[in-house]
Design an enzyme around this catalytic site. Sequence first.
Site, short mmCIF file in Angstrom:
data_model
loop_
_atom_site.label_atom_id
_atom_site.label_comp_id
_atom_site.label_asym_id
_atom_site.label_seq_id
_atom_site.Cartn_x
_atom_site.Cartn_y
_atom_site.Cartn_z
N ASN A 47 20.39 44.83 22.94
CA ASN A 47 18.96 45.11 22.75
C ASN A 47 18.46 45.17 21.31
O ASN A 47 17.31 44.81 21.04
CB ASN A 47 18.68 46.17 23.53
CG ASN A 47 17.22 46.10 24.10
OD1 ASN A 47 16.75 45.01 24.28
ND2 ASN A 47 16.75 46.99 24.26
N TYR A 48 19.26 45.34 20.18
CA TYR A 48 19.06 45.55 18.98
C TYR A 48 19.16 44.19 17.99
O TYR A 48 18.98 43.92 17.20
CB TYR A 48 19.70 46.78 18.35
CG TYR A 48 18.96 47.83 18.74
CD1 TYR A 48 17.96 48.50 18.15
CD2 TYR A 48 19.64 48.55 19.99
CE1 TYR A 48 17.49 49.78 18.98
CE2 TYR A 48 19.23 49.69 20.52
CZ TYR A 48 18.16 50.44 19.71
OH TYR A 48 17.66 51.47 20.43
N ALA A 49 19.82 43.17 18.63
CA ALA A 49 20.03 41.95 17.96
C ALA A 49 19.10 41.02 17.81
O ALA A 49 18.32 40.64 18.67
CB ALA A 49 21.38 41.08 18.86
N GLY A 51 19.21 38.40 15.85
CA GLY A 51 19.99 36.97 15.51
C GLY A 51 20.27 36.27 17.20
O GLY A 51 19.94 36.93 17.86
N GLU A 116 22.72 29.61 9.85
CA GLU A 116 23.32 31.01 9.33
C GLU A 116 24.43 30.88 8.44
O GLU A 116 25.12 29.99 8.54
CB GLU A 116 23.28 31.93 10.54
CG GLU A 116 21.78 32.38 11.04
CD GLU A 116 22.24 33.53 12.19
OE1 GLU A 116 23.32 33.91 12.70
OE2 GLU A 116 21.19 33.86 12.78
N HIS A 236 26.72 43.84 7.36
CA HIS A 236 25.67 42.82 7.38
C HIS A 236 25.20 43.12 5.95
O HIS A 236 24.74 44.31 5.50
CB HIS A 236 24.80 43.24 8.43
CG HIS A 236 23.76 41.87 8.62
ND1 HIS A 236 22.84 41.59 7.75
CD2 HIS A 236 23.75 41.12 9.77
CE1 HIS A 236 22.25 40.69 8.14
NE2 HIS A 236 22.58 40.17 9.45
N ARG A 282 29.33 36.13 5.75
CA ARG A 282 28.80 37.72 5.48
C ARG A 282 29.74 38.49 4.67
O ARG A 282 29.19 39.13 3.71
CB ARG A 282 28.83 38.47 6.73
CG ARG A 282 27.36 37.95 7.49
CD ARG A 282 27.17 38.78 8.76
NE ARG A 282 26.14 37.97 9.53
CZ ARG A 282 25.91 38.34 10.69
NH1 ARG A 282 26.37 38.90 11.40
NH2 ARG A 282 25.02 37.44 11.28
N HIS A 343 28.06 46.74 10.61
CA HIS A 343 27.17 45.89 11.82
C HIS A 343 28.11 45.49 12.98
O HIS A 343 27.61 45.68 13.91
CB HIS A 343 26.79 44.77 10.95
CG HIS A 343 26.12 43.67 11.79
ND1 HIS A 343 24.84 44.09 12.44
CD2 HIS A 343 26.23 42.52 12.17
CE1 HIS A 343 24.38 43.09 13.04
NE2 HIS A 343 25.30 41.88 12.84
N ARG A 378 33.92 37.52 11.95
CA ARG A 378 32.98 36.83 12.70
C ARG A 378 32.30 35.78 12.09
O ARG A 378 31.56 36.15 11.20
CB ARG A 378 32.51 37.79 13.66
CG ARG A 378 31.46 37.13 14.71
CD ARG A 378 30.92 38.38 15.55
NE ARG A 378 30.02 39.23 14.89
CZ ARG A 378 28.68 38.95 14.64
NH1 ARG A 378 28.12 37.94 15.32
NH2 ARG A 378 28.10 39.59 14.09
N SER A 383 28.98 36.25 18.57
CA SER A 383 29.34 37.28 19.24
C SER A 383 28.60 37.35 20.84
O SER A 383 29.16 37.54 21.63
CB SER A 383 29.08 38.54 18.70
OG SER A 383 27.93 38.65 18.07
C1 SIN Z 1 21.76 38.61 12.18
O1 SIN Z 1 20.39 38.34 12.88
O2 SIN Z 1 21.48 38.60 11.30
C2 SIN Z 1 22.70 39.18 13.23
C3 SIN Z 1 23.10 38.38 13.95
C4 SIN Z 1 24.48 38.55 14.26
O3 SIN Z 1 25.18 39.55 13.91
O4 SIN Z 1 25.29 37.63 14.79
#
Ligand code: SIN
Length: 534
Positions: A47-49, A51, A116, A236, A282, A343, A378, A383
Site C-alpha cells: 500500500n506504500y509502494a 513504484g 527505472e 532506496h 540502486r 527499503h 533486486r 517485486s
Molecule cells: C520506487 O518507486 O522507487 C520503489 C519501487 C520499487 O521498490 O521497486
Amino acid sequence: MTSAGRIDAKVLVIGTGIAGLTFALRAAEFADVVLVTKKSRVDSNTNYAQGGIAAVLGESDSFADHVADTIRVGAGLCYQQRVAELVANGPGAVTDLIEWGVRFSKSDGRLALGMEGGHSRPRIVHSQDLTGPAIETALLEAVGLHPRIAVYEHHMALSLRVTQTDNGSRCAGVWALDEENGQLLEVRATSTLLATGGAAALFQHTTNPAIATGDGVAMAYQSGAIVANMEFVQFHPTALYPAEERAFLITEALRGEGAVLRNAGGEAFMKRYDPRADLAPRDVVARAIHAELIATGETNAWLDATAISAHRLEETFPTVLGGCGRSGIDPRVELIPVVPAAHYVCGGVWTEIDGRTTLPGLFAAGECACTGVHGANRLASNSLLEAVVFSERAAGRIASDVDESKPDDAHTPAPSDLSGIESEAVEETRAALKRLMWERLGIVRAHSSIAAAASQLAELRKGWAELVSGAAREPDGDPTAWGRAVETSNMLEVAALIVRCALWRRESRGLHFDSEHPHRDNEVFLRDSILSPP
Ligand code: SIN
C-alpha cells in the site's frame, strides 16, 4: 485473555499485501480461504509502494532483455530458470491485475511504460505514483466481495502450528492473537501461505511502514524452515530528508523521467560513479550518495526534478508533490533533499519455484520469500511482479494437493503471553536494535563492525530473553502490548539472521558491501547464504 477460538481451513494466508491477496483470490477458486492480518487489511508494504510493476510490453523490449537486466543487477546469484519464469509471466500478471480492477496509467491509449534504474528498456507500468494503493484497493475489493474468503483483521500471528507426522514436522496453521479483544485464535490449516512482507523496519531509517518487522521469516525459521540471503538489504537512494522513522519515498520513476542527483556544490555527481549515471542500479546509487556525503560532510544529497515540466510532474507524480509539499518543498521549482533509507530485503524464507518452503505444509510468497529471482540485488519494480507470479505458482501447487488432505487436529501448545513486559523496555529494545542495524549493517559495512554487531545483538537478545521469561509469569492483560512484544522478538530473530549472513559473506556483492573485503569472490561466495534452523 487466553481463551481460544478455533477454526479449520483448507487454505490459510498470513498477510494482506499483493502476494497474500492475489494468492487468496486464486486459491478461492478451489477452496475456502482464511486470511489473517496483524493490522487493518490496508496496512501492508504494497500500500506504500509508489513504484510500479516491470513487464515486457513495449515493442522494442524482449523477454531476453528483461531476464538479462535482472540477472546483471542480481550480481551472480539469480536462478536463471526462475527469472525466465518471472519475466515470461510479466504481461499476464499485468493483465490479471487489470482484470481484478487495477487501473494503470496510459499514454496514447496504451499502457505507459516508464524507466527505472538497471533497466535497459522502458518497461515499468504505473498507476501515476500511486501504484501500490491502486493495486491494494482493487484487490481488497475483489477479496471483500469473494464468498469463499474470510478476512480476520487485527490478528497478530504469534507462531506457526507445527505437528509431527510419520514424515517429520509439518506446518498445520497458526496461532494468532486478536489484538482487539485479547482472544487467541487457533487456525488449523492444511496449507499455509506466508505473505507477511519485509523487514526493513528493523533499520532506524526506512521507507517501510512500522509493520515491516519480518514476522513471517522469524516464525518460519523458528518452526524449522530454511532462510537464505538475508544480508542483501536494499537501501532506496532517495528518501526525503530529514528521514523520520518512516521516511517519505521519492520514487525512482522520477529519475526515470529525467530527475538528477546533485551534491551541495550543484554537481550531477552520478556520472563520476557509473556510466548509467542516475539510472544505475540502486546499490550503486545508494553507495554513491553515501560516498558523497562522507566526502563533503553534508547531511543529504539533492534530487533535481526541475527539468521535468510542471504539467508532467502534476499529472504523473501527485504523491511526490504532496509529500514534498507537506515539508514545504515544491519539486517543480526547488531541489528535493534526499538520503538513502532501508527499503527491501531480498532474502527470506527459501522456496521452490512453486512456493514450497522446506517445511511441509508451509508456502511463502512476496517479500518474505527468497524465490531466487533477486539474487544479491533486486531490479527495481520486479517485486510486485514476483509477488503476483509466484503466489500463482503456490496456489497451483496447493490446488493439486488440496483434495486429499485435511487440517491436522493434533494438539499444539498455545504461545506464552508476553503482555507483561514493560512497554518502556520493549520500546528501548526496538530503538537500540534499529540504531545498531542502521550503524553496523547499513549501506557500507565492515566485517569487524558486523562482528561487533553480532556481540551487541547477543547482549540485546539475552536481556530480551530475561524479560520474556519474567513476562510469561506476570501478564498484565493488554493484547496490543503482547502483539508489540512478539513483533520485537521477531525483529531480534531476523536481525540475528541478517548479521549471520553478513558475517559469513566475506566479499562485496550486490547489496552487501564490506569495506574490509571490497571485491567479489566468485571462488568461495558465488552461492546463497543458507541458514538451516538449529
Ligand atoms: C520506487 O518507486 O522507487 C520503489 C519501487 C520499487 O521498490 O521497486
